[in-house]
Scaffold this motif. Sequence first.
Motif, PDB file in Angstrom:
ATOM      1  N   UNK A   1       0.794  -1.222   0.000  1.00 39.49           N
ATOM      2  CA  UNK A   1       0.000   0.000   0.000  1.00 39.49           C
ATOM      3  C   UNK A   1       0.830   1.276   0.000  1.00 39.49           C
ATOM      4  N   UNK A   2       2.124   1.111  -0.236  1.00 36.67           N
ATOM      5  CA  UNK A   2       2.973   2.256  -0.545  1.00 36.67           C
ATOM      6  C   UNK A   2       3.557   2.111  -1.946  1.00 36.67           C
TER       7      UNK A   2
ATOM      8  N   UNK B   1       9.449   5.646   8.537  1.00 37.24           N
ATOM      9  CA  UNK B   1       8.790   6.727   7.826  1.00 37.24           C
ATOM     10  C   UNK B   1       7.506   7.144   8.518  1.00 37.24           C
ATOM     11  N   UNK B   2       6.755   8.042   7.890  1.00 38.99           N
ATOM     12  CA  UNK B   2       5.510   8.522   8.503  1.00 38.99           C
ATOM     13  C   UNK B   2       4.503   7.395   8.652  1.00 38.99           C
ATOM     14  N   UNK B   3       3.637   7.520   9.646  1.00 44.80           N
ATOM     15  CA  UNK B   3       2.609   6.516   9.874  1.00 44.80           C
ATOM     16  C   UNK B   3       1.668   6.462   8.669  1.00 44.80           C
ATOM     17  N   UNK B   4       1.206   5.262   8.370  1.00 47.04           N
ATOM     18  CA  UNK B   4       0.255   5.090   7.260  1.00 47.04           C
ATOM     19  C   UNK B   4      -0.881   4.182   7.718  1.00 47.04           C
ATOM     20  N   UNK B   5      -2.112   4.622   7.478  1.00 49.05           N
ATOM     21  CA  UNK B   5      -3.287   3.810   7.749  1.00 49.05           C
ATOM     22  C   UNK B   5      -3.855   3.274   6.443  1.00 49.05           C
TER      23      UNK B   5
ATOM     24  N   UNK C   1     -21.790  -3.392   3.903  1.00 52.33           N
ATOM     25  CA  UNK C   1     -20.355  -3.364   3.622  1.00 52.33           C
ATOM     26  C   UNK C   1     -19.569  -3.313   4.921  1.00 52.33           C
ATOM     27  N   UNK C   2     -18.336  -3.733   4.825  1.00 54.72           N
ATOM     28  CA  UNK C   2     -17.394  -3.622   5.932  1.00 54.72           C
ATOM     29  C   UNK C   2     -16.444  -2.475   5.645  1.00 54.72           C
ATOM     30  N   UNK C   3     -16.160  -1.689   6.675  1.00 47.90           N
ATOM     31  CA  UNK C   3     -15.089  -0.699   6.577  1.00 47.90           C
ATOM     32  C   UNK C   3     -14.163  -0.922   7.768  1.00 47.90           C
ATOM     33  N   UNK C   4     -12.874  -0.920   7.507  1.00 44.50           N
ATOM     34  CA  UNK C   4     -11.908  -1.288   8.537  1.00 44.50           C
ATOM     35  C   UNK C   4     -10.632  -0.465   8.386  1.00 44.50           C
ATOM     36  N   UNK C   5      -9.859  -0.427   9.465  1.00 43.86           N
ATOM     37  CA  UNK C   5      -8.618   0.361   9.452  1.00 43.86           C
ATOM     38  C   UNK C   5      -7.489  -0.460  10.056  1.00 43.86           C
ATOM     39  N   UNK C   6      -6.328  -0.357   9.407  1.00 43.16           N
ATOM     40  CA  UNK C   6      -5.131  -0.999   9.927  1.00 43.16           C
ATOM     41  C   UNK C   6      -3.972  -0.013   9.880  1.00 43.16           C
ATOM     42  N   UNK C   7      -3.240   0.095  10.969  1.00 44.48           N
ATOM     43  CA  UNK C   7      -2.012   0.883  10.981  1.00 44.48           C
ATOM     44  C   UNK C   7      -0.907  -0.008  10.399  1.00 44.48           C
TER      45      UNK C   7
ATOM     46  N   UNK D   1      -1.530  10.523  10.134  1.00 41.87           N
ATOM     47  CA  UNK D   1      -1.199   9.375   9.292  1.00 41.87           C
ATOM     48  C   UNK D   1      -1.504   9.654   7.827  1.00 41.87           C
ATOM     49  N   UNK D   2      -0.648   9.150   6.955  1.00 44.30           N
ATOM     50  CA  UNK D   2      -1.006   9.105   5.547  1.00 44.30           C
ATOM     51  C   UNK D   2      -2.024   7.980   5.350  1.00 44.30           C
ATOM     52  N   UNK D   3      -2.804   8.057   4.286  1.00 43.99           N
ATOM     53  CA  UNK D   3      -3.917   7.124   4.128  1.00 43.99           C
ATOM     54  C   UNK D   3      -3.887   6.463   2.762  1.00 43.99           C
ATOM     55  N   UNK D   4      -4.004   5.142   2.758  1.00 51.94           N
ATOM     56  CA  UNK D   4      -4.250   4.364   1.549  1.00 51.94           C
ATOM     57  C   UNK D   4      -5.621   3.715   1.683  1.00 51.94           C
ATOM     58  N   UNK D   5      -6.272   3.462   0.552  1.00 48.74           N
ATOM     59  CA  UNK D   5      -7.614   2.879   0.548  1.00 48.74           C
ATOM     60  C   UNK D   5      -7.601   1.628  -0.319  1.00 48.74           C
TER      61      UNK D   5
END
Length: 452
Positions: A108-109, A200-204, A187-193, A258-262
């Motif tokens: 995801x980066x 590097x910077x945190x990314x969710x 639908x499911x929505x979820x978050x992972x660190x 945090x930076x964010x990826x989807x």
Amino acid sequence: MDGWRSRRRPVFRRMFRRLPCALLTLGLTAALGSTGVLVTRHAQELTGRGAVEQPGLDAAYAQAADGSVSKVETAHPARFATNLTYTSLDAPDDGSAVVRVTWDDTWFSADEGVYNHELAQTSSVLAALAYAESGYYQARENHPPYMENALASLGFGEVSTESYRYRSKVIDEVLDLATGDADGVAYTIARKRLDSGNGGPARDLILVSARGSYGSEWLSNLDLSRDEGGDHGGYVRAAREIGAEVISWAEESKALGAEVSVLLVGHSRGGAIANLVGAQLDDCRAQTGATAPFGSVYAYTFAAPATTLASDARAERYGNIFNIANPSDLMPYLPLSAWGYERYGVDLELPSVGQTGFDRLEDEMRSAYRESVGVECAADAADVLVARAACDNIAAEVGSAEELVTPVGALTAFRLLATNVDPVRILYSHYPSTYIAWMSAIDEPQMGMGAN
């Protein structure tokens, strides 16, 4: 005896005269009773009562050193393999199936516009889990929360399946019919660190898995109205709901630095909705630039019907949306490209009859299916010819989506499908478990959807 008969005749006559009134009374009583139940359920939905409560995320599910899921709380490495359990319509016993997947935080980066087969294979299972979760909200005592268990084993710390609460029971589907509210979606929505690995910077990562057609939601597939952008009317409302939720979650992550990826996934109608959400997020990012609350967007859909009449659906900015289809599956051919319908992004197809090495690949797929589901795969790859012929025949006699929704057009399409397609047999090519087995058997799908 004759006297008895003569005395009984008036009684029978009175009974028969009253029968219509009795039936009407019973009908009205049933209708009023049903109406009362629906009104009560609607009130419960408005006040948040009367539904199965969302299960808690069991943080004790963790990735053990040998790759199995255990009740030992250990840290998840950035990359690991594990078994996920989902449900399949043809799986024996309790309907559960098991498949091994890989997970890697570094996905995801990476470049969102480059197809990642490992991510796609895992996404096919995450899409199937959207169906499996429904059982928990129908009968909590008899069904585990498949989605929560799977995502906990993948290291997600926050999972919401709230949208299932009033979209899973039979009464909810009937209520949606009564209120004209069949265009929603669970639908499911979820978050992972994610593990940045290099300080590097945190990314969710924000994951969305949209459930495919369920109950009264089937009707939304037939809603060929379109919004101002040309998107499919039966899918766009659900896509907007999810898109707004993703942005809200992304803003929360961004506010915490945090930076964010989807990641967006879905099968069938769920794939169509994920396709539209991906396009909406891509449009949002194009319009807002660096101020968008999310960065990269990865979208992997499976068996998705076409979603839009937009002329720019294949534009470069949608190159991060990958739509994977089985050529033997009828659903991805609909609505017809002959009527102008497309999917946003890049279409990819699984192996097809006549392709070099197909027999070997099909053997590997069937082996993967047996190992995962526990029975032989009933899909017939030769149905690609049936699906394409049916679509060609419909296109020849029904010239547009507008004509399809007329009585003559609808009857013509129904007649052609009923004459040429065995709905039970061809459905096996549409099963999520068939897609999962193919994704396990191949290195990557091929470009293009063939004749549509």
